[in-house]
Design a protein around this motif. Structure first.
Motif, PDB file in Angstrom:
ATOM      1  N   UNK A  16       0.834  -1.211   0.000  1.00 24.89           N
ATOM      2  CA  UNK A  16       0.000   0.000   0.000  1.00 24.89           C
ATOM      3  C   UNK A  16       0.866   1.257   0.000  1.00 24.89           C
ATOM      4  N   UNK A  17       1.929   1.245   0.800  1.00 22.12           N
ATOM      5  CA  UNK A  17       2.840   2.393   0.847  1.00 22.12           C
ATOM      6  C   UNK A  17       3.536   2.568  -0.499  1.00 22.12           C
ATOM      7  N   UNK A  18       3.977   1.466  -1.094  1.00 26.32           N
ATOM      8  CA  UNK A  18       4.651   1.525  -2.395  1.00 26.32           C
ATOM      9  C   UNK A  18       3.726   2.088  -3.462  1.00 26.32           C
ATOM     10  N   UNK A  19       2.462   1.645  -3.470  1.00 31.42           N
ATOM     11  CA  UNK A  19       1.513   2.139  -4.462  1.00 31.42           C
ATOM     12  C   UNK A  19       1.272   3.625  -4.278  1.00 31.42           C
ATOM     13  N   UNK A  20       1.162   4.064  -3.021  1.00 24.75           N
ATOM     14  CA  UNK A  20       0.968   5.477  -2.737  1.00 24.75           C
ATOM     15  C   UNK A  20       2.169   6.295  -3.207  1.00 24.75           C
ATOM     16  N   UNK A  21       3.358   5.769  -2.974  1.00 24.83           N
ATOM     17  CA  UNK A  21       4.582   6.449  -3.397  1.00 24.83           C
ATOM     18  C   UNK A  21       4.632   6.564  -4.922  1.00 24.83           C
ATOM     19  N   UNK A  22       4.290   5.472  -5.626  1.00 32.78           N
ATOM     20  CA  UNK A  22       4.285   5.475  -7.090  1.00 32.78           C
ATOM     21  C   UNK A  22       3.292   6.508  -7.620  1.00 32.78           C
ATOM     22  N   UNK A  23       2.135   6.604  -6.984  1.00 34.58           N
ATOM     23  CA  UNK A  23       1.132   7.587  -7.403  1.00 34.58           C
ATOM     24  C   UNK A  23       1.672   9.003  -7.313  1.00 34.58           C
ATOM     25  N   UNK A  24       2.377   9.315  -6.226  1.00 35.77           N
ATOM     26  CA  UNK A  24       2.932  10.659  -6.062  1.00 35.77           C
ATOM     27  C   UNK A  24       4.075  10.927  -7.038  1.00 35.77           C
ATOM     28  N   UNK A  25       4.845   9.896  -7.370  1.00 36.52           N
ATOM     29  CA  UNK A  25       5.959  10.070  -8.303  1.00 36.52           C
ATOM     30  C   UNK A  25       5.486  10.471  -9.695  1.00 36.52           C
ATOM     31  N   UNK A  26       4.251  10.162 -10.021  1.00 41.06           N
ATOM     32  CA  UNK A  26       3.725  10.441 -11.361  1.00 41.06           C
ATOM     33  C   UNK A  26       3.562  11.930 -11.632  1.00 41.06           C
ATOM     34  N   UNK A  27       3.809  12.774 -10.629  1.00 36.91           N
ATOM     35  CA  UNK A  27       3.637  14.212 -10.809  1.00 36.91           C
ATOM     36  C   UNK A  27       4.686  14.805 -11.754  1.00 36.91           C
ATOM     37  N   UNK A  28       5.819  14.158 -11.905  1.00 37.95           N
ATOM     38  CA  UNK A  28       6.938  14.720 -12.679  1.00 37.95           C
ATOM     39  C   UNK A  28       6.667  14.669 -14.178  1.00 37.95           C
ATOM     40  N   UNK A  29       6.807  15.804 -14.831  1.00 36.17           N
ATOM     41  CA  UNK A  29       6.636  15.885 -16.285  1.00 36.17           C
ATOM     42  C   UNK A  29       7.837  15.238 -16.981  1.00 36.17           C
ATOM     43  N   UNK A  30       7.577  14.457 -17.983  1.00 38.88           N
ATOM     44  CA  UNK A  30       8.662  13.781 -18.704  1.00 38.88           C
ATOM     45  C   UNK A  30       9.432  14.775 -19.558  1.00 38.88           C
ATOM     46  N   UNK A  31      10.694  14.480 -19.798  1.00 36.15           N
ATOM     47  CA  UNK A  31      11.581  15.393 -20.514  1.00 36.15           C
ATOM     48  C   UNK A  31      11.074  15.740 -21.909  1.00 36.15           C
ATOM     49  N   UNK A 361      -4.581   0.217   8.843  1.00 39.40           N
ATOM     50  CA  UNK A 361      -5.897   0.834   9.006  1.00 39.40           C
ATOM     51  C   UNK A 361      -5.960   2.149   8.242  1.00 39.40           C
ATOM     52  N   UNK A 362      -4.841   2.889   8.222  1.00 39.79           N
ATOM     53  CA  UNK A 362      -4.831   4.167   7.505  1.00 39.79           C
ATOM     54  C   UNK A 362      -4.861   3.947   5.989  1.00 39.79           C
ATOM     55  N   UNK A 363      -3.919   3.164   5.470  1.00 39.54           N
ATOM     56  CA  UNK A 363      -3.805   3.041   4.017  1.00 39.54           C
ATOM     57  C   UNK A 363      -4.941   2.225   3.404  1.00 39.54           C
ATOM     58  N   UNK A 364      -5.441   1.238   4.142  1.00 37.20           N
ATOM     59  CA  UNK A 364      -6.506   0.406   3.602  1.00 37.20           C
ATOM     60  C   UNK A 364      -7.876   1.058   3.724  1.00 37.20           C
ATOM     61  N   UNK A 365      -8.085   1.777   4.836  1.00 39.27           N
ATOM     62  CA  UNK A 365      -9.430   2.295   5.113  1.00 39.27           C
ATOM     63  C   UNK A 365      -9.477   3.801   5.374  1.00 39.27           C
ATOM     64  N   UNK A 366      -8.297   4.464   5.429  1.00 35.50           N
ATOM     65  CA  UNK A 366      -8.226   5.891   5.744  1.00 35.50           C
ATOM     66  C   UNK A 366      -8.928   6.199   7.072  1.00 35.50           C
ATOM     67  N   UNK A 367      -8.687   5.315   8.031  1.00 41.20           N
ATOM     68  CA  UNK A 367      -9.267   5.486   9.355  1.00 41.20           C
ATOM     69  C   UNK A 367      -8.206   5.182  10.399  1.00 41.20           C
ATOM     70  N   UNK A 368      -8.614   5.263  11.646  1.00 37.78           N
ATOM     71  CA  UNK A 368      -7.729   4.904  12.735  1.00 37.78           C
ATOM     72  C   UNK A 368      -7.009   6.103  13.313  1.00 37.78           C
ATOM     73  N   UNK A 369      -6.182   5.862  14.343  1.00 35.55           N
ATOM     74  CA  UNK A 369      -5.525   6.972  15.049  1.00 35.55           C
ATOM     75  C   UNK A 369      -4.569   7.785  14.188  1.00 35.55           C
ATOM     76  N   UNK A 370      -4.020   7.202  13.132  1.00 33.80           N
ATOM     77  CA  UNK A 370      -3.091   7.951  12.280  1.00 33.80           C
ATOM     78  C   UNK A 370      -3.810   8.902  11.334  1.00 33.80           C
TER      79      UNK A 370
END
Length: 598
Positions: A16-31, A361-370
């Motif tokens: 889940x963390x890796x997928x989230x990281x990959x999603x954010x990396x997509x912001x970079x415009x290609x050369x 709980x956070x990454x799967x459901x966006x809930x919990x103490x975090x």
């Protein structure tokens, strides 16, 4: 079976963390999509820069380049409860102040200054508090500094433009908006100890208020930059990540701007280093600096705009002699921890430890103490504040935390580290209430100055914290009252005594709030920064000698160059600076559109 379940949960969270990281990396415009010339170049993707770039790109016929020195955000920046993990890491510039009058405990008496590095800037890892400041702050900008167009009534529409207030109790009170891209939420189920804290403060005469409404003096469980989905509401999440206009808004992280380029007195482009390669891009219309109250003055000075004596000292050709870097302001504060008596463990509720289960709980459901990170705010006014409750000058924040089991996870380092490790060991693995007493209308002013003509060498920052004698008096009074709340109110029975900080001693008798020597020693040793740098490219009437930008945020005497961030504040606001910086971004974008007829 338990081992298999734990391993599966760990792997699930990792994916889940890796997928989230990959999603954010997509912001970079290609050369291959990049242009050599753009209509506008925005430098810095923080609270203001993200908004400026996105708003300009709403016009499909306008090409915008957004350059960010740091990288894309990671999955952890979406987690409200992961706030403390960002200190001294790759998404922090890791600045420190020059040796200070206070804060002697820090290494070489250099107080840390946390400023965001990466997409979203500080909005991607601040304390998430939504606090506009007092209406009188903005009226002072307009009336005393000639910043016409920046009174409270005139800036209010730009606060509303980005805000999406989700609390139904606040949304329709006349001070909020529900249509902007940045969601703001209230704490749905505060922990019992937080409710007990608020009850105690109410009993002392502080009424519950909407600090972003008609009255600031009082107490509140702060509204937070958290979405209804439990994810941090940063400027980047709201405006550029994911990129809403990939055709005409090009975004380049890891691009450090080394200087602004000029033809005579006109800004025409920027030079920057990306992945070790020096590159140049040009702007047909304007260059907009949104690098923050340290980065923007630094970029201006290495480009030739600043005090001429400083520039000549480092062999930098003078483009414009302006007081860049002067009038630095910040909110001095002091953080202190109160242990919760273990026999009252039941008032703590869920803890926000960064565990595999909480992460899942956070990454799967966006809930919990975090998915929560809230603090209470209680505004005060000291005897030196002639405006009284109408324009409070200090406050104390309170937050509930679980102290880490490992002392290496703590954000700050100290000169006598072994003594501080011994002091902090009494908190390890325990629940505590943090208070942060803050002076919100300081008189002391410092500076940001060059130490080299090399743009990669950090400038020197000197906050001059509490050097004005009235600031010291106000800080003592504020801290005493915060201790009074924790020692004498109905909250006191839930607290337990701790050892004094290294280098200070309690008085033989009485309470801490009555012990002047300990209060003064605390400030002397442990005063820190509120992480609210501002004022170094002061805005005001162009006939003022202390001004860098005019009320339309254009650099004096220069065409095609603006500054849009907290550095333009004539005086610091009496609250957290993220919200007014978002407002500055909205207003700046509109002025650029109007002036360029786009």
């Amino acid at each position: 079976m338990a081992v298999i379940e734990s391993t599966a949960l760990f792997l699930s969270v990792a994916l889940l963390i890796l997928q989230n990281y990959v999603n954010h990396r997509a912001i970079e415009t290609s050369d291959h999509e990049l242009k050599h010339v753009y209509d506008f170049i925005v430098v810095g993707s923080g609270s203001a820069g993200s908004i400026v770039a996105s708003r300009l790109a709403e016009n499909a016929h306008i090409n915008v380049l957004l350059l960010e020195a740091g990288g894309p955000v990671g999955g952890n920046t979406d987690i409200p409860g992961a706030y403390f993990s960002f200190f001294n890491g790759p998404m922090d510039w890791n600045f420190t102040h020059e040796e200070q009058f206070v804060g002697k405990a820090f290494v070489n008496r250099r107080i840390p200054e946390k400023i965001g590095l990466g997409i979203g800037g500080s909005s991607s890892h601040n304390t998430l508090i939504y606090n506009r400041g007092n209406r009188r702050d903005f009226d002072i900008w307009s009336q005393e500094f000639g910043a016409h167009g920046w009174s409270y009534d005139e800036v209010m529409p730009y606060f509303l433009r980005w805000e999406n207030q989700t609390d139904p109790h606040l949304a329709n009170n006349g001070f909020h908006s529900t249509t902007g891209p940045i969601q703001v939420t209230s704490w749905a189920k505060p922990n019992p100890i937080i409710l007990l804290h608020q009850k105690a403060v109410n009993e002392l005469g502080f009424k519950n208020v909407d600090i972003n409404g008609g009255e600031q003096f009082g107490t509140t469980i702060a509204q937070a930059f958290i979405g209804t989905n439990g994810v941090r509401s940063s400027a980047s999440n709201g405006f550029i990540d994911p990129n809403p206009y990939p055709h005409n808004l090009h975004i380049l992280p890891n691009s450090f701007v080394t200087r602004v380029l000029f033809e005579g007195k006109t800004a025409v482009g920027v030079e920057f280093v990306r992945y070790g390669k020096l590159q140049t891009m040009f702007a047909k219309r304007e260059v907009i600096l949104s690098c923050g109250a340290v980065g923007s003055p630094h970029t201006l000075m290495v480009s030739g705009i600043g005090p001429k004596d400083q520039l000549k000292k480092f062999g930098i050709p003078v483009v414009a002699d302006l007081p860049v870097g002067e009038h630095y302001q910040n909110h001095p504060g002091l953080t202190y921890n109160f242990l919760i008596n273990p026999k009252y463990k039941y008032v703590v509720g869920e803890n926000s430890a960064i565990t595999v289960r909480n992460l899942n709980e956070f990454f799967a459901n966006h809930r919990g103490p975090l998915a929560a990170h809230h603090r209470t705010i209680t505004y005060l006014f000291t005897k030196n504040n002639q405006q009284g409750p109408h324009h409070p000058n200090s406050n104390f924040e309170t937050g509930l935390y679980l102290f880490p089991q490992n002392l290496t996870e703590l954000p700050f380092r100290y000169d006598r580290q072994h003594e501080w490790d011994a002091y902090h060991s009494q908190f390890m693995g325990k629940d505590y209430l943090l208070i942060h007493a803050i002076l919100y209308r300081p008189r002391s002013m410092g500076y940001v100055r060059l130490v080299s003509n090399n743009p990669f060498v950090y400038p020197t920052i000197n906050g001059k914290f509490l050097t004005h004698p009235l600031d010291m008096e106000d800080m003592i009074e504020t801290l005493k009252y915060a201790f009074f709340v924790f020692e004498r109110s109905s909250l006191a029975k839930y607290m337990t005594q701790t050892a004094p900080i290294p280098g200070c001693q309690y008085c033989p008798k009485g309470f801490i709030y009555e012990c002047d020597s300990y209060i003064r020693c605390l400030i002397d040793q442990y005063c820190d920064s509120g992480f609210h740098s501002s004022g170094t490219c002061r805005m005001g009437s162009v006939d003022r000698k202390d001004v860098v930008v005019d009320p339309r945020l254009r650099v004096k005497g220069i065409d095609g160059l603006r500054v849009c961030d907290a550095s333009i504040m004539p005086l610091i606001t009496n609250g957290n600076t993220n919200a007014p910086t978002l407002m500055i971004g909205e207003k700046c974008a509109q002025m650029i559109k109007d002036d360029n007829h786009v």
